[in-house]
Scaffold this motif. Sequence first.
Motif, short mmCIF file in Angstrom:
data_model
loop_
_atom_site.label_atom_id
_atom_site.label_comp_id
_atom_site.label_asym_id
_atom_site.label_seq_id
_atom_site.Cartn_x
_atom_site.Cartn_y
_atom_site.Cartn_z
N SER A 56 -43.77 -11.24 27.97
CA SER A 56 -44.28 -12.51 27.42
C SER A 56 -43.14 -13.48 27.20
CB SER A 56 -44.98 -12.27 26.08
OG SER A 56 -45.98 -11.30 26.23
N LEU A 57 -41.96 -13.11 27.64
CA LEU A 57 -40.80 -13.97 27.39
C LEU A 57 -40.85 -15.20 28.28
CD1 LEU A 57 -37.99 -11.32 27.03
CD2 LEU A 57 -38.92 -12.78 25.23
N SER A 58 -40.02 -16.16 27.94
CA SER A 58 -40.04 -17.39 28.71
C SER A 58 -38.64 -17.78 29.14
CB SER A 58 -40.64 -18.52 27.88
OG SER A 58 -39.79 -18.81 26.81
N GLY A 59 -38.62 -18.67 30.08
CA GLY A 59 -37.39 -19.34 30.47
C GLY A 59 -36.28 -18.39 30.87
N LEU A 60 -35.08 -18.71 30.37
CA LEU A 60 -33.91 -17.99 30.83
C LEU A 60 -33.86 -16.55 30.35
CD1 LEU A 60 -31.59 -21.01 30.45
CD2 LEU A 60 -31.95 -19.76 32.56
N ALA A 61 -34.70 -16.22 29.37
CA ALA A 61 -34.76 -14.83 28.93
C ALA A 61 -35.18 -13.94 30.09
CB ALA A 61 -35.75 -14.69 27.78
N LEU A 62 -35.90 -14.54 31.06
CA LEU A 62 -36.38 -13.77 32.20
C LEU A 62 -35.24 -13.39 33.14
CD1 LEU A 62 -39.61 -15.79 32.99
CD2 LEU A 62 -39.45 -13.58 31.85
N HIS A 104 -38.25 -23.85 26.76
CA HIS A 104 -39.46 -23.07 26.95
C HIS A 104 -39.88 -23.09 28.41
CE1 HIS A 104 -39.53 -24.91 22.95
NE2 HIS A 104 -39.83 -23.70 22.58
N TYR A 105 -39.53 -24.17 29.06
CA TYR A 105 -39.96 -24.32 30.43
C TYR A 105 -38.81 -24.13 31.41
CZ TYR A 105 -43.54 -26.63 27.72
OH TYR A 105 -44.47 -26.92 26.79
N GLY A 162 -37.22 -22.76 33.90
CA GLY A 162 -37.87 -21.76 34.72
C GLY A 162 -37.04 -21.26 35.86
#
Lengths: 488, 155
Positions: B41-47, B90-91, B93
């Motif tokens: 469920s993570l977002s952005g650079l955490a991915l 948050h975005y 990507g």
Amino acid sequence: MSSKVTIDPITRLEGHGKVDIFLDDSGNVERAYFQIPELRGFEKFAEGRPAEDMPQITSRICGVCPTAHHMAATKAMDALYHVDPPASAKKIRELIYSAFFVEDHALHFFFLGGPDFVVGPTAPKAERNILGVLGKVGLEVGKEVIGLRKQMRDLISLAGGKVAHPVFGLPGGVAKALSAEDQAAFIAGAKHAVEFGLFSLQVFRDLVLTNEEYVNWITSDTYTHQTYYMGMVDGNNKVNFYDGQLRVVGPDGREYVKFAPADYLRHVAEHVEPWSYIKFCYLKGIGWKGFEDGAGSGVYAVAPLARLNAADGMATPRAQEAYEEYFQTLGGKPVHHTLANHWARLIEMLYAAERMVELTEDPEIISPTVRTLPIATPDEGIGVVEAPRGTLFHHYLSDAQGLVTKANLIVATQNNAARIAMSVDKSARGLIKAGEVNDGILNMVEMAFRAYDPCHGCATHALPGQMPIKISIYDQRHELVREIRRDG
Amino acid sequence: MPPILILGLGNDIISDDAAGLLVARMVREELAGVADVVESSLSGLALLELLLGYERVIIVDAEGTGQRPPGSITEIDPAALDALIAPSPHYAGLPEMFAIAEQLGLDFPKEIRILAIEAENLSEIGGPVSEAVRVALPEAAARVTEMARGWASQD
């Protein structure tokens, strides 16, 4: 002819987080509106579920700050079950939370604020991105940001378990004690974070403060509002992210009120506007007087700028030095310049890093006693923390079996919503003249809300797609006259 | 670890946002030994951290373009993405991730495919997965499986 300009970052949800700008006959701004979506249904979803599940459930509603929701809900569970965690458990929680602040603030400054300030607000669009930032600060710094972030994430996993969502917080404590090896890893990470915090502040001095144009933008009236400020403080009125009282100072910088988080409903109320999904928070004691500056208006701000204004200083030495330099440079307290949020964020990052060092070097951090088991009948609990983006309230009522009967969340962006709306309106008025709307101008309008790092709905986790901005111009009958797409 | 990652993105308490996670669950058993299957469920650079070390990745996610009927499955070529200005972290990507990984010389996948399932409802906590999305899930799962097996047989 009246027309409408829309800045619409099309994300996964069409129409979310958009700016509508209405121009008057002469092409100047009549009024600009910033819309933030609201995630619906949380209260209903929570009802009937075990209260102790709330720290896990609420951490799933945001892909960016799960740790903040987890922590606020966990503290609410302490209150709901009338249990006081052992000192060691509180320290472990604050340690994990500090690591989270370091990585979140670092990411924000270099990857989000960076394009505006390190590269420059009026730099060509092609350079105003993370690659432009890396070009200015060097690839090594990019690796350092990624590396520091990974180190902080690894430390959080070490203490909280390597799972998709945080699970360490329990009513009355934490799930796991820290070992001596964990402590050693934390000490190394914390010292690294302090160095990085100092380095980041130096980057800010070198690339922003020495640039007269940037400083002029920061201090310009276009990006300035005189409002109340709220932030959490410790017993000495120093900034604290994990626990303390909420202090509110007025536009003159003097304390207006200080209250226990559990009393928030006596001080915070919400106002509804027909054009927005979000409810605008204001100070109950002052009242809602519209989107107005000044001591007579109940509008207040949260997040880094507000936290530094609301406190008397930082609880750690290097951050305190940075705090003093900040206020000296910007003309004393309080600082009303919205864009100063970026600088304040770096001071907070240094504080979080220094606080990590203090907590990890405390012998109690490896105490095996990390939980007080709840025995009282649950009823009601309020938990408040400072999230990176501002004060976060969690409030639950339960029946005697611990099933939730009522839930209420006020997220950081709601607290900031009124001031963000004012900032967007004012910057649009200040920057758009005689109908001239170009990319650079729109970016500078966006800078007004980017400084707050608003959370556009806690549901968003990724965007595997383009992030264009749509500008729609309507005539006075609201019929579409022209549409411009800015593809990234 | 296998060189292939299936990454289901989404949130299983927010209506159709569960789509990516549900597809991941549908293919996990079948692709055991072929690919790692991860839900996030993570977002952005955490991915970014999730992708490092894999050679090939399939991302499955819900999208809300409003341009396609709910349940439509679209394959997005990440190379076609060029948006680099995120309005919020948050975005931040994939375009940012590609750029950063390339600039910094990180061990980033050489190939990433994205399957996006058009959602009907992405903003209601506790809302159901819509019928249109629910019936599209098996096809999305089949496409993921086929793609992953195709890659595995090449190597």
